[in-house]
Design a protein around this motif. Structure first.
Motif, PDB file in Angstrom:
ATOM      1  N   LYS A 174      18.272  -8.874 -20.927  1.00 35.58           N
ATOM      2  CA  LYS A 174      19.242  -7.880 -20.207  1.00 35.58           C
ATOM      3  C   LYS A 174      18.999  -7.434 -18.925  1.00 35.58           C
ATOM      4  CE  LYS A 174      20.708  -7.639 -24.495  1.00 35.58           C
ATOM      5  NZ  LYS A 174      22.184  -8.119 -24.889  1.00 35.58           N
ATOM      6  N   GLY A 233      19.457  -7.527 -14.558  1.00 36.92           N
ATOM      7  CA  GLY A 233      20.668  -7.438 -13.825  1.00 36.92           C
ATOM      8  C   GLY A 233      20.545  -8.613 -12.844  1.00 36.92           C
ATOM      9  N   GLY A 253      21.302  -2.982 -13.700  1.00 39.90           N
ATOM     10  CA  GLY A 253      20.417  -2.377 -12.490  1.00 39.90           C
ATOM     11  C   GLY A 253      19.283  -3.246 -12.264  1.00 39.90           C
ATOM     12  N   SER A 304      25.498  -2.934 -14.003  1.00 47.50           N
ATOM     13  CA  SER A 304      25.203  -1.882 -15.064  1.00 47.50           C
ATOM     14  C   SER A 304      23.903  -1.943 -15.522  1.00 47.50           C
ATOM     15  CB  SER A 304      25.912  -2.127 -16.216  1.00 47.50           C
ATOM     16  OG  SER A 304      25.939  -1.353 -17.434  1.00 47.50           O
ATOM     17  N   ASN A 338      29.894  -7.091 -13.143  1.00 51.68           N
ATOM     18  CA  ASN A 338      29.711  -5.695 -13.881  1.00 51.68           C
ATOM     19  C   ASN A 338      28.568  -5.430 -14.791  1.00 51.68           C
ATOM     20  OD1 ASN A 338      32.019  -4.610 -12.750  1.00 51.68           O
ATOM     21  ND2 ASN A 338      33.346  -5.467 -14.369  1.00 51.68           N
ATOM     22  N   GLN A 339      28.193  -6.597 -15.613  1.00 51.97           N
ATOM     23  CA  GLN A 339      26.982  -6.536 -16.121  1.00 51.97           C
ATOM     24  C   GLN A 339      25.676  -6.304 -15.269  1.00 51.97           C
ATOM     25  OE1 GLN A 339      28.029  -9.826 -18.985  1.00 51.97           O
ATOM     26  NE2 GLN A 339      27.233  -8.521 -20.696  1.00 51.97           N
TER      27      GLN A 339
END
Length: 395
Positions: A309, A311, A341, A339, A335-336
């Motif tokens: 997960k 960025g 980071g 989100s 966008n992911q």
């Protein structure tokens, strides 16, 4: 030390004949009995007999020296090295024994000092022996090298172990190991590489030497040679741990051969020798990405992203889908990435999102995204160019 028991056996075999011509008959008979006791490992009784004999021979230098020498062997055979040293030194002090015997005893002394250990005293005794001996053996040079290595006097130790190697009838692995360790200590890596080349030739089944040779080549910035040795190690089955295998993968990547790195990493993951962690999946995906194998890169980076997960992984996926012109996926992944980071330059994600929005006809959304990208120095110039282009087209 077994060496002293061997010397004791030699004393027992030839001692009686050597002493017969120079000892009194009484001393000779008693000493012969003592030798027999020592030959039967009855050292306590032998020492008792020596104690009884000692007062009778003190006035006779040769007999006294011979008795003290026998004390030395008796103590050494029992690993009582300090007492043996005292006895041998006492025998030498008389200067009554034949030169050949005294010379041999000095070498014995050096060995005893090494056993204590007292390396400085061992060095002194060894040098006294070396200067007087005519043809030092290969083993004696190796012994001298060991003494000076313990004293960290590598300038003296290295020539001696090299001499031992040159005189040896067959290669001795421990001698090469000693030489190699000292070359490492002195950071003489070019010569260490030459020694290791010889060692892998003599002992090709010793995987540690292949690894060391690769490491030395890498230290010398001979990366191609380092990689070649590692690859040869892999083909021989010497790279078993995940760490070693990952080292090979990283070497291929360092040398700009990402396809080979990816193939090995994929194979070893499938074999279970490299764990399928998020970090390793990321490396595999990045290797495929560098090799321009987009489909394979997408598959592995998606697997890595599901685990980590991160960025940066979503961003790389967005970049790959940009190449495939799958704009909806680019928007989703950008966008992911934002989100999740942790991006070094979030402006890159905003740029990709703006490009994808523009390509799908969403110009206002693209303008907003490029405006966000303008806030970051690294992406400001590109974002400005895109904004100019989109606004000009809109008018």
């Amino acid at each position: 030390m077994s060496i002293f028991r061997a010397l004791l056996l030699l004393l027992l075999l030839v001692g009686s004949q050597a002493f017969a011509a120079t000892l009194s008959e009484r001393t000779y008979k008693r000493l012969t009995t003592i030798h027999e006791l020592m030959g039967e490992s009855k050292y306590k009784e032998a020492l008792k007999r020596l104690d009884e004999l000692l007062p009778r021979v003190r006035k006779h230098k040769y007999e006294y020296a011979t008795i003290m020498q026998t004390y030395g062997f008796a103590y050494a055979a029992q690993d009582k090295y300090k007492q043996a040293i005292e006895a041998f030194n006492e025998a030498l002090k008389t200067e009554a024994l034949p030169d050949r015997v005294q010379l041999s005893m000095r070498y014995n002394l050096a060995q005893l000092y090494a056993a204590v250990p007292d390396w400085k005293a061992a060095a002194r005794a060894y040098e006294q022996w070396l200067v007087a001996t005519e043809k030092p053996s290969a083993d004696s040079y190796a012994f001298g090298a060991t003494i000076y290595a313990q004293l960290k006097q590598y300038g003296k130790a290295i020539p001696k172990i090299k001499k031992a190697i040159s005189l040896g009838k067959k290669p001795r692995e421990n001698w090469y190991q000693l030489l190699l360790s000292m070359l490492y200590q002195k950071k003489q890596y070019s010569e260490a590489a030459q020694v290791l080349e010889t060692m892998v030739a003599f002992w090709p089944d010793k995987k540690q030497y292949w690894k060391q040779l690769s490491g030395v080549y890498f230290t010398l910035k001979k990366n191609r040679k380092s990689l070649a040795v590692l690859e040869l190690s892999r083909k021989q089955g010497f790279l078993e741990s995940e760490r070693d295998l990952m080292n090979l993968v990283n070497m291929y990547l360092l040398q700009g051969i990402p396809y080979k790195a990816a193939k090995i990493l994929e194979k070893e993951m499938n074999a279970g020798r490299i764990e399928r962690t998020g970090k390793n999946l990321q490396k595999l995906g990045e290797a495929w990405m560098r090799a321009k194998e987009t489909d394979e890169a997408l598959q592995e980076l998606q697997a890595a992203a599901q685990v980590q997960k991160k960025g940066v992984l979503y961003l790389r996926l967005a970049q790959l889908y940009t190449d495939k012109e799958n704009w909806n996926k680019v928007i989703e992944l950008a966008n992911q990435a934002l989100s999740a980071g942790g991006l070094k330059n979030p402006g890159d994600a905003w740029l990709l999102k703006g490009m994808a929005l523009y390509e799908t006809g969403k110009k206002q959304g693209a303008i907003a995204a490029f405006g966000k990208a303008m806030k970051y120095n690294k992406s400001k110039r590109q974002a400005s160019q895109w904004l100019t282009h989109v606004k000009a087209e809109g008018s």
